[in-house]
Scaffold this motif. Structure first.
Motif, PDB file in Angstrom:
ATOM      1  N   ASN A 132      -2.585  -5.773   8.837  1.00 16.86           N
ATOM      2  CA  ASN A 132      -2.266  -4.425   8.367  1.00 16.86           C
ATOM      3  C   ASN A 132      -2.035  -3.487   9.554  1.00 16.86           C
ATOM      4  OD1 ASN A 132      -2.929  -5.695   6.002  1.00 16.86           O
ATOM      5  ND2 ASN A 132      -4.587  -4.326   5.430  1.00 16.86           N
ATOM      6  N   THR A 133      -2.544  -3.861  10.714  1.00 20.09           N
ATOM      7  CA  THR A 133      -2.341  -3.007  11.893  1.00 20.09           C
ATOM      8  C   THR A 133      -0.981  -3.257  12.543  1.00 20.09           C
ATOM      9  OG1 THR A 133      -3.313  -4.617  13.417  1.00 20.09           O
ATOM     10  CG2 THR A 133      -4.818  -3.006  12.438  1.00 20.09           C
ATOM     11  N   PHE A 164       3.421  -0.388   9.443  1.00 18.98           N
ATOM     12  CA  PHE A 164       3.037   0.676   8.507  1.00 18.98           C
ATOM     13  C   PHE A 164       3.507   0.364   7.088  1.00 18.98           C
ATOM     14  CE2 PHE A 164       2.978   3.087  12.559  1.00 18.98           C
ATOM     15  CZ  PHE A 164       1.676   3.539  12.482  1.00 18.98           C
ATOM     16  N   GLU A 165       4.397  -0.630   6.961  1.00 19.36           N
ATOM     17  CA  GLU A 165       4.918  -0.947   5.623  1.00 19.36           C
ATOM     18  C   GLU A 165       3.875  -1.743   4.847  1.00 19.36           C
ATOM     19  OE1 GLU A 165       5.827  -0.673   2.714  1.00 19.36           O
ATOM     20  OE2 GLU A 165       7.841  -0.061   3.349  1.00 19.36           O
ATOM     21  N   TYR A 166       3.034  -0.980   4.168  1.00 21.33           N
ATOM     22  CA  TYR A 166       1.884  -1.577   3.485  1.00 21.33           C
ATOM     23  C   TYR A 166       2.294  -2.480   2.335  1.00 21.33           C
ATOM     24  CZ  TYR A 166       2.946   2.506   0.638  1.00 21.33           C
ATOM     25  OH  TYR A 166       3.609   3.435  -0.116  1.00 21.33           O
ATOM     26  N   ARG A 167       3.545  -2.393   1.903  1.00 19.46           N
ATOM     27  CA  ARG A 167       3.967  -3.301   0.827  1.00 19.46           C
ATOM     28  C   ARG A 167       4.059  -4.748   1.307  1.00 19.46           C
ATOM     29  NH1 ARG A 167       8.327   0.947  -1.877  1.00 19.46           N
ATOM     30  NH2 ARG A 167       6.699   2.259  -2.828  1.00 19.46           N
ATOM     31  N   TRP A 227       1.637  -5.932   3.295  1.00 22.73           N
ATOM     32  CA  TRP A 227       0.266  -6.343   3.590  1.00 22.73           C
ATOM     33  C   TRP A 227      -0.199  -7.401   2.585  1.00 22.73           C
ATOM     34  CZ3 TRP A 227      -2.485  -0.941   4.596  1.00 22.73           C
ATOM     35  CH2 TRP A 227      -1.900  -0.349   5.731  1.00 22.73           C
ATOM     36  N   ILE A 228      -1.061  -8.271   3.056  1.00 23.31           N
ATOM     37  CA  ILE A 228      -1.525  -9.402   2.237  1.00 23.31           C
ATOM     38  C   ILE A 228      -2.592  -8.918   1.255  1.00 23.31           C
ATOM     39  CG2 ILE A 228      -2.711 -11.630   2.346  1.00 23.31           C
ATOM     40  CD1 ILE A 228      -1.512 -11.893   5.240  1.00 23.31           C
ATOM     41  N   THR A 229      -2.383  -9.189  -0.020  1.00 14.90           N
ATOM     42  CA  THR A 229      -3.378  -8.811  -1.027  1.00 14.90           C
ATOM     43  C   THR A 229      -4.481  -9.881  -1.077  1.00 14.90           C
ATOM     44  OG1 THR A 229      -2.369 -10.026  -2.843  1.00 14.90           O
ATOM     45  CG2 THR A 229      -1.522  -7.810  -2.444  1.00 14.90           C
ATOM     46  N   PRO A 270      -4.488  -3.239  -0.870  1.00 10.52           N
ATOM     47  CA  PRO A 270      -4.140  -2.972   0.527  1.00 10.52           C
ATOM     48  C   PRO A 270      -3.240  -1.746   0.641  1.00 10.52           C
ATOM     49  CG  PRO A 270      -3.113  -5.023  -0.250  1.00 10.52           C
ATOM     50  CD  PRO A 270      -3.802  -4.408  -1.414  1.00 10.52           C
ATOM     51  N   PRO A 314      -2.680   2.152   2.975  1.00 10.09           N
ATOM     52  CA  PRO A 314      -3.109   2.970   4.114  1.00 10.09           C
ATOM     53  C   PRO A 314      -4.037   4.086   3.646  1.00 10.09           C
ATOM     54  CG  PRO A 314      -0.880   3.544   3.469  1.00 10.09           C
ATOM     55  CD  PRO A 314      -1.279   2.368   2.622  1.00 10.09           C
ATOM     56  N   ASN A 317     -10.720  -0.062   9.819  1.00  8.15           N
ATOM     57  CA  ASN A 317      -9.444   0.192  10.507  1.00  8.15           C
ATOM     58  C   ASN A 317      -8.438  -0.928  10.264  1.00  8.15           C
ATOM     59  OD1 ASN A 317     -10.972   1.698  13.490  1.00  8.15           O
ATOM     60  ND2 ASN A 317     -10.615   2.548  11.462  1.00  8.15           N
ATOM     61  N   LEU A 318      -8.925  -2.165  10.157  1.00 10.89           N
ATOM     62  CA  LEU A 318      -8.020  -3.274   9.845  1.00 10.89           C
ATOM     63  C   LEU A 318      -7.579  -3.193   8.388  1.00 10.89           C
ATOM     64  CD1 LEU A 318      -9.714  -6.341  11.618  1.00 10.89           C
ATOM     65  CD2 LEU A 318      -7.990  -4.777  12.521  1.00 10.89           C
ATOM     66  N   ARG A 319      -8.515  -3.048   7.496  1.00 10.04           N
ATOM     67  CA  ARG A 319      -8.234  -3.080   6.069  1.00 10.04           C
ATOM     68  C   ARG A 319      -7.259  -1.980   5.675  1.00 10.04           C
ATOM     69  NH1 ARG A 319      -8.672  -1.902   0.421  1.00 10.04           N
ATOM     70  NH2 ARG A 319     -10.594  -2.619  -0.520  1.00 10.04           N
ATOM     71  N   GLY A 352      -5.218  -0.575   7.736  1.00  8.19           N
ATOM     72  CA  GLY A 352      -4.072  -0.600   8.650  1.00  8.19           C
ATOM     73  C   GLY A 352      -4.008   0.619   9.548  1.00  8.19           C
ATOM     74  N   SER A 353      -5.168   1.211   9.842  1.00  6.89           N
ATOM     75  CA  SER A 353      -5.183   2.436  10.649  1.00  6.89           C
ATOM     76  C   SER A 353      -4.786   2.159  12.091  1.00  6.89           C
ATOM     77  CB  SER A 353      -6.582   3.061  10.618  1.00  6.89           C
ATOM     78  OG  SER A 353      -6.988   3.278   9.282  1.00  6.89           O
ATOM     79  N   GLY A 354      -5.093   0.976  12.575  1.00  5.32           N
ATOM     80  CA  GLY A 354      -4.769   0.608  13.946  1.00  5.32           C
ATOM     81  C   GLY A 354      -6.007   0.115  14.676  1.00  5.32           C
ATOM     82  N   ARG A 365       5.650   8.206   2.062  1.00 10.02           N
ATOM     83  CA  ARG A 365       6.635   7.265   2.598  1.00 10.02           C
ATOM     84  C   ARG A 365       7.693   8.005   3.414  1.00 10.02           C
ATOM     85  NH1 ARG A 365       6.097   2.101   1.078  1.00 10.02           N
ATOM     86  NH2 ARG A 365       8.252   1.633   1.642  1.00 10.02           N
ATOM     87  N   LEU A 416       9.104   5.413   6.090  1.00 10.21           N
ATOM     88  CA  LEU A 416       9.241   4.152   5.351  1.00 10.21           C
ATOM     89  C   LEU A 416      10.386   4.259   4.355  1.00 10.21           C
ATOM     90  CD1 LEU A 416       5.417   3.633   4.711  1.00 10.21           C
ATOM     91  CD2 LEU A 416       6.838   2.389   6.362  1.00 10.21           C
TER      92      LEU A 416
END
Lengths: 466, 466
Positions: free
Chosen positions: A335-336, A339-342, A344-346, B70, B72, B288-290, B292-294, B459, B464
């Protein structure tokens, strides 16, 4: 025969309560209600999932877990190498320990890239296989073979360095492999020998060619380390003038039965080659963090249609065999990277990567990895009343994103119960614990001659200050 | 009085076996051998460490763990917000649950950035404080206050967006805080109220100023979220024309008693300001991982002399309160940020960050965080014979780099035993488990109106694709 009653299983987007029948080594029926027959197991407030694959580990490293400091792979390997080789009984115990931790965290299959004790190579394999048989876990054992000295694994960077010949010849290693296949490859019992050259950094093309031949002859799965570190990427260009992926593709090692551990340093062209050859990436997030190898471009793999699954890696680079931990970090870490969270792995996708993805990488997608009638009964049932899975929200969300402990209530491998009522049924865990205690001693200040010998060269080629 | 006999404690580079005397709330003596007196606890094959600080969490999120997909932070917050507010009894239970998980993973202090139920703000604090008193954990409770609507937390990106006034006025919020301090701030009992404005993204300077005044008046610790996401960094420049760190420094919020959760998006000038003001960074790696903050630049903080410690963050963004997990990932994650492995965090450094680092961030370094005679007896004793800490290699290496489960044998807070013989002594955990089960229900398809309302704007400003 076993009937699991009223257990939750995932549906497309929710859950339903079903009865599940296990007959022999197979899932015989899944239906809202089945006639109870055979051993009846109460599935109330439990979640049933296909077993996960711990798709890359090195079981003997259990003896060194917690003992090696924060070092990059190339120097860490030196410390690992300086540990006294294990006797077969120690290899047996670390295989059992690896199986126990894998089973208690949702894994029903382990891929053991097995470190061989020098001079006792066949005994090492015999001991690990015996450990996995005793624990009742499905095991793919890939003897960790190489035909080049450890120092050859470092890029030269144009500098002179001393590389000794490897004690065992390529031919002798291949003969050993042929012998191991004959003696231990028993798919019907859930024990599979794989061809698993250590990696392009320590293996000649001749060794790869021999492994390919053996694999074709006996339908063996293929496994190797692939571009775990930047140093390996540099080395590949020194050796081949092209990427390691391209070279392994050219020599014919990559196919749909090939799984590649790590894959951290691949570029877009490499990724396309993995997709084309239908190779599988085994992502070992915890090891990659601990050794500072980097973050594998897992979302790019998924976007390119490359199959990805998870491994714990050996216990000296993680330092545990908790598959749920590897799934959590291996799915959230990425996820890091966008930024395209779509993308990201669910949690549901993560579960599928760990089960069906693992099976696919072993050429077993038709037999394992989903709750499907006719597939082998490699199943894990989680207790949703466990404190670490409460309050009730979403079972798979809790399992993947939480920190589940003591949650595996039952597990079956090949239809046989290997965990029952929260306890490993095949192994005396208390006895294992006592034996591990007795056979080990606190380590202070281990000598590190191999690391010391290569550190200055490593720092130079990596561009680090002396 | 308690005497712990023959327990391992870390020395400069190894371990030694000592006896430890606890008298009242203090460590009274540490010596190779002490006259056994009071309650005698066998420390053989155990490791004693100062308790860790779970330095940032939001206990009520326990009720939502595992349930948010998942997303942001900015969209995840929308889902969080749409969950029905908790009644005080639920707030009590999630505080107890947070305390239990913290204690069983080595934490003896929790910093709860406490979500307040609208209209029941004081009741929320009362319930959480009661939970922490009952569990016997040291607790810093920072009511999560804000005076701007959630939508104000998004950068405008030059676009028009609707922002409602916040229902509670700045003045009313500050009056509430003053009342909470008077009613609940009891340092002598291990319960501390902190001033903890949510963050610059949702708080006016007036609210910060009121908190500073209250903090100065009552010697309260200060806590806030700081630059968790890129969106917040953008917002700070929109609002202030400078970085959020610079602004908070200018208005006087940063001092040696200020801890800042996250600190992911700071630049070098910001880092220098943290060092100058002696502010503490609370690193929440799993969250921060979950979200996707960085990856927070933790190695840069350490190089600049900034104090860093670890938090689990709320259970809806992690989704557990396992301090050892936060320490493992929070210390190994940064190995991927530089090849200079000599800067990588060692297990011993990680332990120190979690104990002394946590104490320092709370202005308690003189009283907590090390095994020192005269300091408060906030101690945890780990069972080194636990399977997950075997084979014997290096105790701290195993604890930090492994996946320890069921390893906390004893814990003391303020000299009182809160875990004994592996069980929480203060809370009926089985009853807690049953209550959490009864008071929750499986969630399928939760409605997400708040997220839905802001997703399109989010977005756009984040660049995005629609």
């Amino acid at each position: 025969m076993t009937t699991i009653q009223k257990v939750w299983i995932p549906t497309e987007s929710g859950y339903q309560s079903v009865d599940v029948r296990i007959e022999g080594d197979k899932i015989a029926a899944i239906a809202p209600e089945l006639e109870p027959s055979g051993h009846v197991v109460d599935g109330k407030d439990k979640l049933l999932l296909p077993g996960f694959v711990n798709a890359h580990t090195h079981s003997p490293e259990l003896w060194q877990r917690g003992s090696i400091g924060p070092l990059p792979l190339e120097l860490w390997l030196g410390d690992l190498h300086d540990f006294a080789p294990l006797d077969p009984e120690a290899v047996y115990l670390s295989a059992v320990g690896t199986a126990v931790e894998t089973l208690l965290s949702g894994g029903t299959t382990v891929v053991d890239h097995l470190v061989l004790s020098p001079g006792q190579e066949a005994e090492s394999v015999e001991a690990a296989v015996r450990g996995y048989r005793d624990a009742g876990i499905r095991a793919f054992v890939g003897p960790l073979i190489q035909d080049m000295d450890l120092q050859a694994g470092l890029p030269s960077g144009g500098l002179v360095r001393e590389v000794q010949p490897f004690p065992l010849s390529t031919q002798a290693t291949l003969e050993l492999m042929a012998d191991l296949v004959e003696r231990f490859h028993r798919p019907e019992d859930g024990i599979y020998i794989m061809v698993a050259p250590t990696g392009m950094q320590l293996c000649t093309d001749e060794l790869f060619a021999g492994c390919i031949e053996l694999s074709d002859c006996h339908q063996l799965r293929r496994h190797t380390h692939m571009l775990e570190t930047k140093a390996q990427k540099m080395l590949a260009y020194e050796k081949y003038g092209c990427s390691a992926v391209q070279h392994l593709k050219e020599i014919g090692f990559l196919n749909a039965h090939t799984s590649l551990a790590h894959c951290v340093w691949l570029d877009d062209a490499d990724i396309a080659m993995l997709a084309e050859t239908r190779s599988t990436v085994v992502h070992n997030p915890l090891s990659n963090l601990r050794l500072g190898s980097g973050i594998a471009p897992v979302l790019k793999y998924r976007a390119a249609g490359v199959n990805v699954t998870f491994g714990c890696d050996g216990s000296a680079s993680n330092d545990a065999q908790d598959v749920l931990e590897a799934i959590k970090i291996g799915s959230t870490l990425h996820n890091t990277t966008t930024f395209e969270y779509r993308q990201w792995i669910t949690p549901r996708q993560a579960i599928e990567m760990a089960s069906l993805g693992g099976a696919t990488g072993l050429g077993m997608a038709e037999e394992l990895g989903t709750l499907t009638v006719g597939k082998k009964a490699d199943l894990v049932m989680y207790d949703l009343t466990s404190l670490s899975l409460l309050p009730k929200t979403d079972p798979i969300g809790l399992l993947v994103l939480g920190r589940p402990t003591n949650v595996v209530d039952y597990a079956w491998v090949n239809g046989k119960s290997v965990v029952a009522e929260g306890k490993v049924a095949t192994v005396d865990v208390e006895q294992l614990r006592e034996t591990l205690w007795e056979r080990s001693q606190w380590i202070s200040d281990r000598p590190t001659p191999t690391r010391t010998a290569s550190e200055s060269h490593y720092r130079k080629v990596m561009g680090l200050q002396p």
